[in-house]
Design a protein around this motif. Structure first.
Motif, mmCIF file in Angstrom:
data_model
loop_
_atom_site.group_PDB
_atom_site.id
_atom_site.type_symbol
_atom_site.label_atom_id
_atom_site.label_comp_id
_atom_site.label_asym_id
_atom_site.label_seq_id
_atom_site.Cartn_x
_atom_site.Cartn_y
_atom_site.Cartn_z
ATOM 1 N N VAL A 121 2.772 -1.874 3.119
ATOM 2 C CA VAL A 121 1.986 -2.406 4.233
ATOM 3 C C VAL A 121 1.588 -1.291 5.200
ATOM 4 N N THR A 124 -1.288 0.448 3.845
ATOM 5 C CA THR A 124 -2.491 -0.369 3.990
ATOM 6 C C THR A 124 -3.146 -0.186 5.352
ATOM 7 N N ALA A 149 0.842 -4.797 10.826
ATOM 8 C CA ALA A 149 1.695 -4.620 9.650
ATOM 9 C C ALA A 149 2.914 -5.542 9.721
ATOM 10 N N VAL A 153 3.813 -8.424 6.823
ATOM 11 C CA VAL A 153 4.760 -7.858 5.864
ATOM 12 C C VAL A 153 5.525 -8.930 5.084
#
Length: 215
Positions: A121, A124, A149, A153
């Motif tokens: 995450v 990302t 995040a 998550v």
């Protein structure tokens, strides 16, 4: 997935922040909530995430009737949610990794899964290289990405994000909305408050507008 019926919120018996709000957002739907500052966007989000009680009306989120939640039910209800607050609400004495991993720790996931998922995450949102930094060492935009995040998550059933791109540059804003769209495509309901109408216009999503506490 989110059902609101005849919702009112009044402060000090005179200021009506929300006036007879009724709306329904289906499971897996992506919806923008737009309106000027002070229109009531943040107040709605506080209601549906269970952080404030309505003056009157009914709210149902993720199959929980918020008006009937007991104190013991609240932690289980919040595990169903991913919430991005306007003020981030990061733990200042915890680093980025620990802030993002918190929802997984609470739910008892094993350490190896937590490490893999948090790294995924953070990558990302473009912050894997800052996983050991404390929030005070990050910019406002970076703190916002940490909050995002943390919200995604644990792959919650519902994500509620209050101005999640407010401190981000245009390119990162669109990247973050892309992330929310991918999460939504996996079945998560996504409800985002924003005043960025240009961004909203570029996305083919349902839009709910609020002004002076009324839809």
């Amino acid at each position: 997935m989110i059902e609101i019926s005849h919702l009112y919120k009044t402060y000090n018996q005179k200021f009506h922040a929300l006036k007879n709000i009724s709306l329904e957002i289906n499971s897996g739907e992506f919806v923008f909530l737009t309106g000027p500052s002070g229109a009531g966007k943040s107040t709605i989000f506080k209601m549906i995430s269970g952080y404030e009680a309505p003056t009157s009306g009914n709210i149902k989120v993720a199959n929980y009737n918020l008006g009937k939640l007991s104190n013991k039910d609240i932690p289980f209800f919040r595990r169903k949610l991913g919430v991005v607050f306007q003020d981030f609400k990061l733990l200042l004495d915890k680093n980025v990794f620990d802030n993002v991993s918190l929802p997984l720790l609470v739910q008892g996931y094993p350490d190896n899964f937590i490490k893999r998922r948090v790294h995924e995450v953070l990558d990302t949102v473009g912050l894997l290289h800052k996983k050991e930094q404390l929030p005070e060492c990050l910019s406002g935009g970076e703190q916002q990405r940490v909050a995002i995040a943390r919200a995604i998550v644990h792959q919650p059933g519902v994500i509620i994000a209050d101005e999640p791109t407010g401190n981000l540059d245009p390119d990162m804003s669109h990247h973050i909305i892309d992330v929310f769209e991918k999460v939504c495509a996996q079945g998560t309901t996504v409800f985002i408050a924003t005043h960025d109408l240009e961004m909203v216009k570029k996305r083919n999503k349902r839009v709910i507008a609020i002004k002076d506490g009324a839809i």
